[in-house]
Design an enzyme around this catalytic site. Structure first.
Site, PDB file in Angstrom:
ATOM      1  N   LYS A 223      36.925  29.613  40.089  1.00  0.00           N
ATOM      2  CA  LYS A 223      36.960  29.012  38.742  1.00  0.00           C
ATOM      3  C   LYS A 223      36.903  27.485  38.867  1.00  0.00           C
ATOM      4  O   LYS A 223      36.330  26.806  38.021  1.00  0.00           O
ATOM      5  CB  LYS A 223      38.234  29.423  37.974  1.00  0.00           C
ATOM      6  CG  LYS A 223      38.315  30.874  37.553  1.00  0.00           C
ATOM      7  CD  LYS A 223      37.241  31.315  36.589  1.00  0.00           C
ATOM      8  CE  LYS A 223      37.413  30.866  35.166  1.00  0.00           C
ATOM      9  NZ  LYS A 223      36.352  31.411  34.267  1.00  0.00           N
TER      10      LYS A 223
ATOM     11  N   TYR B 161      39.963  34.101  43.026  1.00  0.00           N
ATOM     12  CA  TYR B 161      39.487  33.988  41.647  1.00  0.00           C
ATOM     13  C   TYR B 161      39.594  32.527  41.195  1.00  0.00           C
ATOM     14  O   TYR B 161      38.630  31.931  40.707  1.00  0.00           O
ATOM     15  CB  TYR B 161      40.327  34.914  40.742  1.00  0.00           C
ATOM     16  CG  TYR B 161      40.298  34.558  39.277  1.00  0.00           C
ATOM     17  CD1 TYR B 161      39.230  34.932  38.470  1.00  0.00           C
ATOM     18  CD2 TYR B 161      41.346  33.826  38.686  1.00  0.00           C
ATOM     19  CE1 TYR B 161      39.197  34.593  37.125  1.00  0.00           C
ATOM     20  CE2 TYR B 161      41.325  33.489  37.344  1.00  0.00           C
ATOM     21  CZ  TYR B 161      40.258  33.871  36.569  1.00  0.00           C
ATOM     22  OH  TYR B 161      40.224  33.529  35.235  1.00  0.00           O
TER      23      TYR B 161
HETATM   24  N1  LIG Z   1      42.624  36.579  30.369  1.00  0.00           N
HETATM   25  C1  LIG Z   1      43.242  35.434  30.655  1.00  0.00           C
HETATM   26  O1  LIG Z   1      44.467  35.319  30.597  1.00  0.00           O
HETATM   27  C2  LIG Z   1      42.428  34.237  31.020  1.00  0.00           C
HETATM   28  C3  LIG Z   1      41.047  34.305  31.160  1.00  0.00           C
HETATM   29  N2  LIG Z   1      40.333  33.180  31.458  1.00  0.00           N
HETATM   30  C4  LIG Z   1      38.866  33.225  31.526  1.00  0.00           C
HETATM   31  O2  LIG Z   1      38.389  33.695  30.269  1.00  0.00           O
HETATM   32  C5  LIG Z   1      37.157  34.381  30.430  1.00  0.00           C
HETATM   33  C6  LIG Z   1      37.211  35.711  29.712  1.00  0.00           C
HETATM   34  O3  LIG Z   1      38.265  36.480  30.254  1.00  0.00           O
HETATM   35  P1  LIG Z   1      38.636  37.916  29.676  1.00  0.00           P
HETATM   36  O4  LIG Z   1      38.048  38.079  28.339  1.00  0.00           O
HETATM   37  O5  LIG Z   1      40.089  38.067  29.883  1.00  0.00           O
HETATM   38  O6  LIG Z   1      37.882  38.840  30.732  1.00  0.00           O
HETATM   39  P2  LIG Z   1      37.081  40.216  30.530  1.00  0.00           P
HETATM   40  O7  LIG Z   1      37.015  40.840  31.878  1.00  0.00           O
HETATM   41  O8  LIG Z   1      37.656  40.996  29.411  1.00  0.00           O
HETATM   42  O9  LIG Z   1      35.632  39.696  30.092  1.00  0.00           O
HETATM   43  C7  LIG Z   1      34.665  39.226  30.974  1.00  0.00           C
HETATM   44  C8  LIG Z   1      33.351  39.928  30.696  1.00  0.00           C
HETATM   45  O10 LIG Z   1      32.351  39.432  31.607  1.00  0.00           O
HETATM   46  C9  LIG Z   1      31.659  40.563  32.133  1.00  0.00           C
HETATM   47  N3  LIG Z   1      31.020  40.260  33.409  1.00  0.00           N
HETATM   48  C10 LIG Z   1      31.587  40.263  34.659  1.00  0.00           C
HETATM   49  N4  LIG Z   1      30.670  40.009  35.589  1.00  0.00           N
HETATM   50  C11 LIG Z   1      29.497  39.814  34.945  1.00  0.00           C
HETATM   51  C12 LIG Z   1      28.175  39.531  35.389  1.00  0.00           C
HETATM   52  N5  LIG Z   1      27.862  39.419  36.684  1.00  0.00           N
HETATM   53  N6  LIG Z   1      27.193  39.401  34.463  1.00  0.00           N
HETATM   54  C13 LIG Z   1      27.470  39.558  33.148  1.00  0.00           C
HETATM   55  N7  LIG Z   1      28.702  39.848  32.673  1.00  0.00           N
HETATM   56  C14 LIG Z   1      29.714  39.966  33.560  1.00  0.00           C
HETATM   57  C15 LIG Z   1      32.749  41.596  32.257  1.00  0.00           C
HETATM   58  O11 LIG Z   1      32.240  42.900  32.502  1.00  0.00           O
HETATM   59  P3  LIG Z   1      33.166  43.917  33.374  1.00  0.00           P
HETATM   60  O12 LIG Z   1      34.409  44.132  32.569  1.00  0.00           O
HETATM   61  O13 LIG Z   1      32.318  45.126  33.536  1.00  0.00           O
HETATM   62  O14 LIG Z   1      33.467  43.197  34.669  1.00  0.00           O
HETATM   63  C16 LIG Z   1      33.424  41.445  30.910  1.00  0.00           C
HETATM   64  O15 LIG Z   1      32.753  42.142  29.902  1.00  0.00           O
HETATM   65  C17 LIG Z   1      36.922  34.487  31.936  1.00  0.00           C
HETATM   66  O16 LIG Z   1      36.028  33.460  32.315  1.00  0.00           O
HETATM   67  C18 LIG Z   1      38.293  34.200  32.552  1.00  0.00           C
HETATM   68  O17 LIG Z   1      38.165  33.594  33.799  1.00  0.00           O
HETATM   69  C19 LIG Z   1      40.944  31.967  31.615  1.00  0.00           C
HETATM   70  C20 LIG Z   1      42.287  31.859  31.507  1.00  0.00           C
HETATM   71  C21 LIG Z   1      43.139  32.973  31.209  1.00  0.00           C
HETATM   72  C1  LIG Z   2      54.129  42.763  36.977  1.00  0.00           C
HETATM   73  C2  LIG Z   2      54.672  41.563  36.272  1.00  0.00           C
HETATM   74  C3  LIG Z   2      55.469  40.681  37.191  1.00  0.00           C
HETATM   75  C4  LIG Z   2      53.649  40.708  35.593  1.00  0.00           C
HETATM   76  C5  LIG Z   2      52.866  41.421  34.501  1.00  0.00           C
HETATM   77  C6  LIG Z   2      52.063  40.450  33.672  1.00  0.00           C
HETATM   78  C7  LIG Z   2      50.863  39.854  34.409  1.00  0.00           C
HETATM   79  C8  LIG Z   2      49.829  40.941  34.574  1.00  0.00           C
HETATM   80  C9  LIG Z   2      50.327  38.631  33.643  1.00  0.00           C
HETATM   81  C10 LIG Z   2      51.376  37.522  33.527  1.00  0.00           C
HETATM   82  C11 LIG Z   2      50.653  36.191  33.573  1.00  0.00           C
HETATM   83  C12 LIG Z   2      49.197  36.591  33.436  1.00  0.00           C
HETATM   84  C13 LIG Z   2      48.111  35.633  33.789  1.00  0.00           C
HETATM   85  C14 LIG Z   2      46.854  36.109  34.168  1.00  0.00           C
HETATM   86  C15 LIG Z   2      46.606  37.581  34.326  1.00  0.00           C
HETATM   87  C16 LIG Z   2      47.739  38.485  33.837  1.00  0.00           C
HETATM   88  C17 LIG Z   2      49.101  37.912  34.212  1.00  0.00           C
HETATM   89  C18 LIG Z   2      49.214  37.743  35.714  1.00  0.00           C
HETATM   90  C19 LIG Z   2      45.757  35.169  34.632  1.00  0.00           C
HETATM   91  C20 LIG Z   2      45.759  35.186  36.154  1.00  0.00           C
HETATM   92  C21 LIG Z   2      44.382  35.615  34.119  1.00  0.00           C
HETATM   93  C22 LIG Z   2      43.274  34.705  34.556  1.00  0.00           C
HETATM   94  C23 LIG Z   2      43.591  33.255  34.545  1.00  0.00           C
HETATM   95  O1  LIG Z   2      42.677  32.467  34.558  1.00  0.00           O
HETATM   96  C24 LIG Z   2      44.973  32.780  34.615  1.00  0.00           C
HETATM   97  C25 LIG Z   2      45.971  33.760  34.042  1.00  0.00           C
HETATM   98  C26 LIG Z   2      47.400  33.272  34.245  1.00  0.00           C
HETATM   99  C27 LIG Z   2      48.399  34.187  33.612  1.00  0.00           C
END
Ligand SMILES: NC(=O)C1=CN([C@@H]2O[C@H](COP(=O)(O)OP(=O)(O)OC[C@H]3O[C@@H](n4cnc5c(N)ncnc54)[C@H](OP(=O)(O)O)[C@@H]3O)[C@@H](O)[C@H]2O)C=CC1
Ligand SMILES: CC(C)CCC[C@@H](C)[C@H]1CC[C@H]2C3=C(CC[C@]12C)[C@@]1(C)CCC(=O)C[C@@H]1CC3
Length: 345
Positions: A148, A144
């Site tokens: 990115k 992943y």
């Molecule tokens: N959550 C976090 O802690 C972090 C997230 N990010 C980035 O932030 C962004 C948003 O994350 P988050 O809101 O958590 O993720 P989500 O999975 O909640 O949102 C992503 C959305 O994109 C959709 N999607 C996936 N593939 C496609 C595709 N081929 N075409 C169109 N839509 C698509 C997903 O649909 P479906 O669910 O059906 O796959 C979903 O609705 C991502 O780019 C992630 O990499 C960065 C740092 C931390």
């Molecule tokens: C089972 C436990 C040891 C951990 C439970 C919490 C984790 C699911 C989360 C803690 C830090 C989070 C995190 C992300 C996803 C959820 C956690 C692993 C990301 C990998 C999401 C996508 C990113 O781009 C980076 C995030 C870093 C922190």
């Protein structure tokens, strides 16, 4: 000669707008008077002022319809890290992002804000107050993150003032808040299975967790500051709560807030990491025969047992960023938003 009508700057598209961050972003954009097109592989809600376009971002024709008359695009779509699907990450985050850039330039979009990730510089070892000067990870913690990195490079390289297409990347870290499908649900599921009793390492490692509204604020600031003369063009910016916290204190606050016990017993980091690696290898080797997904993946163990917090000085300086919601209030709002995940429910 016909003059090209410039699309209204208050008309934008959110690719990935059905997801966790995307929907919060859409809601804030509507509050601020934007009209929004959502492009996503699924439609998860309906809202006045939002037009939904359901499709795969690898499909340029579908994108072109959604980007008609749009001047600003937010790209926050990605497969979930937990899907652990290399081919899917490559197809969507790399090939798909190339398609998004092509569609934006063909549709006359002027600005694009990418949701990247602070993890693009993380190699599984300590990062303390890391700045955007850190090089991309040579050994990213998973596929992943690898994709990115490629995605961010593509978007920043596409920034071209002469052609009137400006780009910027926002790198959030550990997003949490209401409707998050990852952090709290995985944590609660692990606790319900009796596996949240242990602290990996000595528990003193500091990490950034970022309340979703602060991430949204960073995205909108970036969009509004993105002008040809601005220093933010073609650059990446960390966006966090600017309040590094002990990983295990944050997890304990969430768990206790939801009525579960906080983890108490310590396990050595390298032992847990080694076991997680072994389990992951087994799950990959046995995939054709049995499908099992370990909870403690090497990526999660690395995130749970090391320091990884980032400086937001550059975002403060170049776009006046300041978190709007404190960590304490963010945790309170998050806990209150998950009544169905409380202990005993
Ligand atoms: N959550 C976090 O802690 C972090 C997230 N990010 C980035 O932030 C962004 C948003 O994350 P988050 O809101 O958590 O993720 P989500 O999975 O909640 O949102 C992503 C959305 O994109 C959709 N999607 C996936 N593939 C496609 C595709 N081929 N075409 C169109 N839509 C698509 C997903 O649909 P479906 O669910 O059906 O796959 C979903 O609705 C991502 O780019 C992630 O990499 C960065 C740092 C931390
Ligand atoms: C089972 C436990 C040891 C951990 C439970 C919490 C984790 C699911 C989360 C803690 C830090 C989070 C995190 C992300 C996803 C959820 C956690 C692993 C990301 C990998 C999401 C996508 C990113 O781009 C980076 C995030 C870093 C922190």
């Amino acid at each position: 000669m016909a003059t090209r009508i410039r699309p209204s700057s208050k008309r934008c598209a959110v690719i990935g707008g059905s997801g966790f961050l995307g929907r919060h972003l859409v809601e804030k954009l509507l509050d601020k008077g934007y009209t929004v097109s959502v492009f996503d592989i699924r439609q998860s809600y309906e809202l006045p002022g939002v037009t939904f376009h359901q499709g795969d971002l690898c499909d340029k024709l579908g994108l072109l319809t959604a980007l008609r008359d749009v001047s600003l695009v937010f790209h926050c779509a990605s497969p979930a890290p937990a899907s652990d699907n290399k081919a899917l990450f490559e197809r969507v985050n790399i090939q798909g992002t190339k398609t998004v850039i092509e569609a934006c330039t063909e549709a006359g979009v002027q600005k694009m804000v990418l949701t990247s990730s602070a993890s693009v510089v993380f190699e599984g070892t300590d990062i303390k107050n890391g700045s955007e000067e850190l090089p991309y990870a040579k050994k990213p913690i998973d596929y992943y993150t690898q994709t990115k990195i490629e995605q961010e490079k593509l978007v920043l390289k596409a920034c071209n003032k002469d052609r009137g297409f400006l780009t910027v990347a926002i790198r959030p870290h550990g997003i949490f808040g209401p409707r998050d499908p990852q952090l709290v649900p995985i944590l609660v599921d692990t606790a319900r299975r009796g596996k949240m009793k242990f602290i990996i390492g000595d528990g003193s490692n500091l990490v950034d967790f970022t309340y979703v509204e602060n991430v949204v604020h960073g995205h909108i600031l970036a969009a509004e500051f993105l002008r040809p003369e601005s220093p933010i063009c073609g650059k990446a910016y960390h966006i966090t709560n600017d309040e590094p916290v002990r990983f295990w204190d944050f997890m304990s606050d969430m768990l206790v807030g939801l009525g579960y016990a906080a983890p108490r017993y310590h396990l050595p980091y390298f032992l847990v990491y080694g076991l997680a690696l072994l389990l992951w290898l087994l799950s990959v080797l046995l995939r054709p025969l049995v499908a099992f997904k370990p909870t403690f993946t090497p990526m999660r163990v690395a995130l749970a047992g090391t320091h990884h917090f980032y400086s937001v000085s550059k975002a403060k300086q170049d776009m006046g960023y300041k978190p709007l919601v404190s960590l304490k209030d963010g945790i309170k709002r998050t806990v209150e938003s998950y009544p169905h995940l409380r202990h005993g429910v």
